[in-house]
Design a protein around this motif. Structure first.
Motif, PDB file in Angstrom:
ATOM      1  N   PRO A  83     -30.976  20.021 -36.223  1.00  0.00           N
ATOM      2  CA  PRO A  83     -30.906  19.790 -34.777  1.00  0.00           C
ATOM      3  C   PRO A  83     -32.119  19.009 -34.274  1.00  0.00           C
ATOM      4  O   PRO A  83     -33.255  19.320 -34.612  1.00  0.00           O
ATOM      5  CB  PRO A  83     -30.901  21.207 -34.186  1.00  0.00           C
ATOM      6  CG  PRO A  83     -30.545  22.109 -35.318  1.00  0.00           C
ATOM      7  CD  PRO A  83     -31.056  21.445 -36.551  1.00  0.00           C
ATOM      8  N   LEU A  84     -31.841  17.998 -33.486  1.00  0.00           N
ATOM      9  CA  LEU A  84     -32.912  17.199 -32.892  1.00  0.00           C
ATOM     10  C   LEU A  84     -32.346  16.471 -31.682  1.00  0.00           C
ATOM     11  O   LEU A  84     -31.350  15.745 -31.814  1.00  0.00           O
ATOM     12  CB  LEU A  84     -33.474  16.199 -33.900  1.00  0.00           C
ATOM     13  CG  LEU A  84     -34.625  15.307 -33.395  1.00  0.00           C
ATOM     14  CD1 LEU A  84     -35.849  16.169 -33.100  1.00  0.00           C
ATOM     15  CD2 LEU A  84     -34.970  14.236 -34.416  1.00  0.00           C
ATOM     16  N   PHE A  85     -32.948  16.662 -30.515  1.00  0.00           N
ATOM     17  CA  PHE A  85     -32.454  15.991 -29.308  1.00  0.00           C
ATOM     18  C   PHE A  85     -32.714  14.497 -29.414  1.00  0.00           C
ATOM     19  O   PHE A  85     -33.861  14.054 -29.567  1.00  0.00           O
ATOM     20  CB  PHE A  85     -33.123  16.555 -28.061  1.00  0.00           C
ATOM     21  CG  PHE A  85     -32.715  15.863 -26.783  1.00  0.00           C
ATOM     22  CD1 PHE A  85     -31.419  15.981 -26.302  1.00  0.00           C
ATOM     23  CD2 PHE A  85     -33.614  15.083 -26.074  1.00  0.00           C
ATOM     24  CE1 PHE A  85     -31.021  15.334 -25.137  1.00  0.00           C
ATOM     25  CE2 PHE A  85     -33.239  14.436 -24.903  1.00  0.00           C
ATOM     26  CZ  PHE A  85     -31.936  14.571 -24.439  1.00  0.00           C
ATOM     27  N   ALA A  86     -31.652  13.713 -29.333  1.00  0.00           N
ATOM     28  CA  ALA A  86     -31.759  12.259 -29.439  1.00  0.00           C
ATOM     29  C   ALA A  86     -31.197  11.566 -28.203  1.00  0.00           C
ATOM     30  O   ALA A  86     -30.948  10.364 -28.221  1.00  0.00           O
ATOM     31  CB  ALA A  86     -31.022  11.772 -30.682  1.00  0.00           C
ATOM     32  N   LEU A  98     -22.759  16.770 -26.073  1.00  0.00           N
ATOM     33  CA  LEU A  98     -23.932  17.608 -26.343  1.00  0.00           C
ATOM     34  C   LEU A  98     -24.239  17.631 -27.832  1.00  0.00           C
ATOM     35  O   LEU A  98     -25.406  17.557 -28.239  1.00  0.00           O
ATOM     36  CB  LEU A  98     -23.687  19.034 -25.838  1.00  0.00           C
ATOM     37  CG  LEU A  98     -23.641  19.247 -24.322  1.00  0.00           C
ATOM     38  CD1 LEU A  98     -23.270  20.688 -24.006  1.00  0.00           C
ATOM     39  CD2 LEU A  98     -24.976  18.894 -23.673  1.00  0.00           C
ATOM     40  N   ALA A  99     -23.183  17.730 -28.645  1.00  0.00           N
ATOM     41  CA  ALA A  99     -23.370  17.745 -30.092  1.00  0.00           C
ATOM     42  C   ALA A  99     -23.926  16.413 -30.591  1.00  0.00           C
ATOM     43  O   ALA A  99     -24.786  16.376 -31.486  1.00  0.00           O
ATOM     44  CB  ALA A  99     -22.040  18.057 -30.780  1.00  0.00           C
ATOM     45  N   GLN A 100     -23.441  15.308 -30.021  1.00  0.00           N
ATOM     46  CA  GLN A 100     -23.962  13.992 -30.405  1.00  0.00           C
ATOM     47  C   GLN A 100     -25.434  13.871 -30.067  1.00  0.00           C
ATOM     48  O   GLN A 100     -26.234  13.384 -30.866  1.00  0.00           O
ATOM     49  CB  GLN A 100     -23.171  12.893 -29.687  1.00  0.00           C
ATOM     50  CG  GLN A 100     -21.781  12.643 -30.234  1.00  0.00           C
ATOM     51  CD  GLN A 100     -21.033  11.583 -29.442  1.00  0.00           C
ATOM     52  OE1 GLN A 100     -21.260  11.420 -28.248  1.00  0.00           O
ATOM     53  NE2 GLN A 100     -20.137  10.875 -30.107  1.00  0.00           N
ATOM     54  N   GLN A 101     -25.809  14.328 -28.875  1.00  0.00           N
ATOM     55  CA  GLN A 101     -27.197  14.200 -28.426  1.00  0.00           C
ATOM     56  C   GLN A 101     -28.154  15.094 -29.211  1.00  0.00           C
ATOM     57  O   GLN A 101     -29.357  14.831 -29.246  1.00  0.00           O
ATOM     58  CB  GLN A 101     -27.288  14.525 -26.936  1.00  0.00           C
ATOM     59  CG  GLN A 101     -26.596  13.517 -26.040  1.00  0.00           C
ATOM     60  CD  GLN A 101     -26.683  13.879 -24.565  1.00  0.00           C
ATOM     61  OE1 GLN A 101     -27.543  14.641 -24.147  1.00  0.00           O
ATOM     62  NE2 GLN A 101     -25.789  13.327 -23.765  1.00  0.00           N
ATOM     63  N   THR A 102     -27.626  16.143 -29.809  1.00  0.00           N
ATOM     64  CA  THR A 102     -28.475  17.058 -30.579  1.00  0.00           C
ATOM     65  C   THR A 102     -28.338  16.862 -32.084  1.00  0.00           C
ATOM     66  O   THR A 102     -28.895  17.638 -32.863  1.00  0.00           O
ATOM     67  CB  THR A 102     -28.123  18.525 -30.231  1.00  0.00           C
ATOM     68  OG1 THR A 102     -26.721  18.743 -30.440  1.00  0.00           O
ATOM     69  CG2 THR A 102     -28.457  18.831 -28.788  1.00  0.00           C
ATOM     70  N   GLY A 103     -27.589  15.851 -32.500  1.00  0.00           N
ATOM     71  CA  GLY A 103     -27.419  15.577 -33.915  1.00  0.00           C
ATOM     72  C   GLY A 103     -26.591  16.613 -34.636  1.00  0.00           C
ATOM     73  O   GLY A 103     -26.717  16.791 -35.855  1.00  0.00           O
TER      74      GLY A 103
END
Length: 324
Positions: free
Chosen positions: A27-30, A108-113
Motif C-alpha cells: 500500500p502506498l498513496f499515489a 481508492l484502490a488505484q490511488q493506494t496501489g
C-alpha cells in the motif's frame, strides 16, 4: 511494488505445492492531495497516527476477540487508504451532507496501489481496501451505503461518508472540526470558488444517478443520520447562518447577472430611448403624455412596453417638435 511470486515449499514427498499469496501490492498513496488546509491538516495527522492506539479500532478488535495489535500490513493499508479518503473528501458545508468520499472504491484502490488485475482473467480485485473499509465501518468511523442490483444480483458500488469519530481518532475535537470546515467555506468565498464547488457537487449527484451506485433516496434513517452529523459539526445556528448566506449569495449572483444583461449593447440602446421619452414626459402635463401614448396604441396596437426598444423609439418619434 508488486510481489506476485508465490512461495514454494518442497515437502518430503517431493511434490511442489504453492502457498497462498500473502499480498499482491504494498500500500502506498499515489494520488494527488488537494491544495487545501483541510486536506493537508488531516493528512499530516494521519502521518503521525498510531492505529494501535486508536480507541475505536482497539474496541473493535477486542469485540472481535482479535489480538490488540494491528498487523503492519493492515496498518499500511489504513495509512494509504486514510490519505486517499482525505484527498477525495467533500468538506464543503454547502453540500447536502458533510465529508462524502467523492470517488469509487476502485479509484481508492488505484490511488493506494491496491487494485490488482489478474493477468490470466483480467479480473480486478481490491480485497485489502474492502477489508479496511469493513473494519472502519464496524468501528463506527465511516458510513457505508450499499445496495443490491436486482437484475445482476450483485452488489452496487458503495457510497462512503466519513464520520466525526474518524477525525476524533486523529485528535480533532468537534470544535476544531467546525473551525476547519468554516475556514474551508471562507476560503471558497475568498477565491470565488463557492459556485464552482456547488456545480461540482451537482455533477457528482448526476453522475451517481447515471451509474450503478447504491441509492440513498429511500434510506430515510441514513439521511437523518447524515443530517445529524452535519448539524453536530456545524452547529444548529451555524447551519442556519450558512443557509442565509447561501440565499444572499444566490440573490447577489442573480443581481449581477441581471445588471450584466442590462449593460449589454442592445440594453444600452433600449435604455437610451426610454431615457429620452422619460425626460420629455417629465416636462409635460400628464394629459399631453397620455394623449401621445394613446395615439401610439391606436396607430401601433402591436407595440407595448414589453417590446422594449421598438416601443420607446416609436414614442420618441411621436414627440412633436418644440414650438408646434
Amino acid at each position: 511494488m508488486v510481489t506476485e511470486q508465490a512461495l514454494f515449499s518442497i515437502p518430503s514427498d517431493g511434490v511442489v505445492r504453492s502457498s497462498k499469496i500473502h499480498r499482491h501490492h504494498i500500500p502506498l498513496f499515489a494520488g494527488k492531495l488537494p491544495n487545501t488546509v483541510a486536506a493537508k491538516r488531516f493528512s499530516a495527522a494521519l502521518d503521525r497516527h498510531d492505529w494501535n492506539r486508536n480507541p475505536l479500532i482497539y474496541a473493535l478488535r477486542r469485540k472481535r476477540n482479535q489480538r490488540i495489535s494491528v498487523r503492519s500490513e493492515r496498518r499500511e493499508t489504513y495509512d494509504a487508504l486514510g490519505t486517499a479518503l482525505m484527498a477525495n473528501c467533500d468538506y464543503n458545508p454547502d453540500s447536502d451532507h458533510l465529508f462524502e468520499v467523492m470517488c469509487s472504491t476502485e479509484q481508492l484502490a488505484q490511488q493506494t496501489g491496491q487494485l490488482h488485475v489478474d493477468a490470466a482473467t483480467g479480473r480486478k480485485t481490491c480485497d485489502p481496501v474492502y477489508k479496511a473499509l469493513k473494519d472502519w465501518e464496524d468501528a463506527g468511523i465511516i458510513v457505508v451505503l450499499k445496495g443490491l442490483d436486482p437484475d445482476s444480483r450483485q452488489q452496487k458500488a458503495m457510497r462512503i461518508w466519513i464520520k466525526p469519530e474518524f477525525f476524533a481518532g486523529l485528535g480533532f475535537s468537534v470544535a476544531e472540526l467546525r473551525e476547519i470546515v468554516n475556514k474551508f467555506r471562507r476560503w471558497l468565498e475568498r477565491k470565488g470558488l463557492r459556485e464552482t464547488y456547488r456545480d461540482r457537487y451537482s455533477e457528482h449527484l448526476k453522475r451517481l444517478a447515471r451509474s450503478n451506485v447504491a441509492d440513498i433516496t429511500d434510506k430515510h434513517s441514513l439521511k437523518n443520520l447524515l443530517k445529524k452529523i452535519k448539524r453536530h459539526v456545524l452547529g444548529e445556528d451555524a447551519q442556519q447562518q450558512d443557509e442565509k448566506k447561501r440565499i444572499v449569495s444566490d440573490l447577489e449572483q442573480h443581481l449581477i447577472k441581471t445588471e450584466e444583461a442590462l449593460s449589454a449593447a442592445p440594453a444600452k440602446e433600449e435604455r437610451r430611448y426610454w431615457k429620452l421619452y422619460a425626460a420629455w414626459k417629465a416636462q409635460q402635463p400628464t394629459a399631453t403624455s397620455y394623449a401621445l401614448e394613446n395615439t401610439a396604441r391606436q396607430n401601433r396596437p402591436e407595440l407595448s412596453v414589453a417590446n422594449g426598444e421598438a416601443y420607446w423609439r416609436y414614442l420618441v418619434e411621436l414627440i412633436p417638435p418644440v414650438g408646434s
